[in-house]
Motif scaffolding. Structure first.
Motif, PDB file in Angstrom:
ATOM      1  N   UNK A   1       0.811  -1.263   0.042  1.00  0.00           N
ATOM      2  CA  UNK A   1       0.174   0.040  -0.118  1.00  0.00           C
ATOM      3  C   UNK A   1       0.873   1.174   0.037  1.00  0.00           C
ATOM      4  N   UNK A   2       0.162   2.211  -0.220  1.00  0.00           N
ATOM      5  CA  UNK A   2       0.895   3.558  -0.412  1.00  0.00           C
ATOM      6  C   UNK A   2       0.251   4.636   0.517  1.00  0.00           C
ATOM      7  N   UNK A   3       1.060   5.571   1.122  1.00  0.00           N
ATOM      8  CA  UNK A   3       0.647   6.611   1.938  1.00  0.00           C
ATOM      9  C   UNK A   3       1.655   7.738   2.030  1.00  0.00           C
TER      10      UNK A   3
ATOM     11  N   UNK B   1       2.476   9.831  -6.361  1.00  0.00           N
ATOM     12  CA  UNK B   1       3.677   9.613  -5.111  1.00  0.00           C
ATOM     13  C   UNK B   1       4.826  10.478  -5.387  1.00  0.00           C
ATOM     14  N   UNK B   2       5.210  10.776  -6.745  1.00  0.00           N
ATOM     15  CA  UNK B   2       6.441  11.652  -6.755  1.00  0.00           C
ATOM     16  C   UNK B   2       5.734  13.156  -6.200  1.00  0.00           C
TER      17      UNK B   2
ATOM     18  N   UNK C   1      13.081   1.127  -3.521  1.00  0.00           N
ATOM     19  CA  UNK C   1      13.430   0.604  -4.956  1.00  0.00           C
ATOM     20  C   UNK C   1      12.486   1.060  -6.028  1.00  0.00           C
ATOM     21  N   UNK C   2      12.916   2.139  -6.648  1.00  0.00           N
ATOM     22  CA  UNK C   2      11.969   2.674  -7.697  1.00  0.00           C
ATOM     23  C   UNK C   2      11.550   1.967  -8.836  1.00  0.00           C
ATOM     24  N   UNK C   3      12.194   0.770  -9.144  1.00  0.00           N
ATOM     25  CA  UNK C   3      11.931  -0.422  -9.977  1.00  0.00           C
ATOM     26  C   UNK C   3      10.615  -1.073  -9.418  1.00  0.00           C
TER      27      UNK C   3
ATOM     28  N   UNK D   1       4.982   7.288   0.077  1.00  0.00           N
ATOM     29  CA  UNK D   1       5.858   5.936   0.252  1.00  0.00           C
ATOM     30  C   UNK D   1       4.955   4.932  -0.101  1.00  0.00           C
ATOM     31  N   UNK D   2       5.821   3.771  -0.356  1.00  0.00           N
ATOM     32  CA  UNK D   2       5.081   2.366  -0.609  1.00  0.00           C
ATOM     33  C   UNK D   2       5.671   1.383   0.518  1.00  0.00           C
ATOM     34  N   UNK D   3       4.779   0.827   1.065  1.00  0.00           N
ATOM     35  CA  UNK D   3       5.070  -0.075   2.164  1.00  0.00           C
ATOM     36  C   UNK D   3       4.642  -1.679   1.734  1.00  0.00           C
TER      37      UNK D   3
END
Length: 168
Positions: free
Chosen positions: A68-70, A131-132, A108-110, A137-139
């Protein structure tokens, strides 16, 4: 991933106990289907002082983990930084999957690109620019223990399942 080991949850107050240790248990594929298809997920984290925090997130089940992202300034991100554990639950309580695990931020951006493609197919939109621009963040939640409960089965008690994951 090797399927986690299914067993009965500890339920000392159940009105009945199954005569067979494995009859009625849900297969892990049942849980994965619900983890994959849920639109909204509940996430519970702990504040540094120990108080609980419950929120709704969007996310994906991918590569045997929940992602997930936040934003980095959100309460859940701050809680994870202090205590990298959480509980994730699917949106439908009548077919609930509850996942306990450890949380790691993915830098890791990839990996972000792969995750965003799956996320965008599920929810629409374009995750990476968001996100940018927000410093998001991605968790990744690595499962340790999961529970499944299905109210639609003939025997609710027998179908309640606990899955233990082997450490990676």
């Amino acid at each position: 991933m090797t399927a986690p080991k299914a067993s009965r949850p500890y339920w000392p107050d159940a009105l009945q106990n199954s005569s067979d240790a494995t009859s009625g248990l849900k297969p892990w594929s049942w849980a994965v289907e619900r983890l994959d298809k849920s639109h909204n997920y509940w996430i519970s984290t702990s504040r540094p002082d120990g108080r609980s925090h419950l929120m709704v997130v969007w996310g994906i089940w991918w590569e045997d983990a929940f992602w997930f992202s936040t934003g980095p300034q959100t309460r859940k991100a701050k809680n994870i930084e202090a205590k990298p554990y959480c509980v994730i639950a699917t949106e439908k309580a009548d077919e609930a999957v509850i996942l306990e695990g450890t949380v790691q931020e993915v830098k890791d951006r990839s990996a972000w690109k792969q995750i965003a493609e799956i996320y965008d197919r599920k929810y629409g939109g374009d995750l990476l620019p968001l996100l940018a621009s927000s410093g998001g963040c991605i968790f990744r939640v690595e499962p340790q223990l999961a529970f499944g409960q299905d109210e639609h089965t003939a025997n609710f008690i027998e179908s309640a399942t606990r899955w233990h994951f082997s450490p990676r």
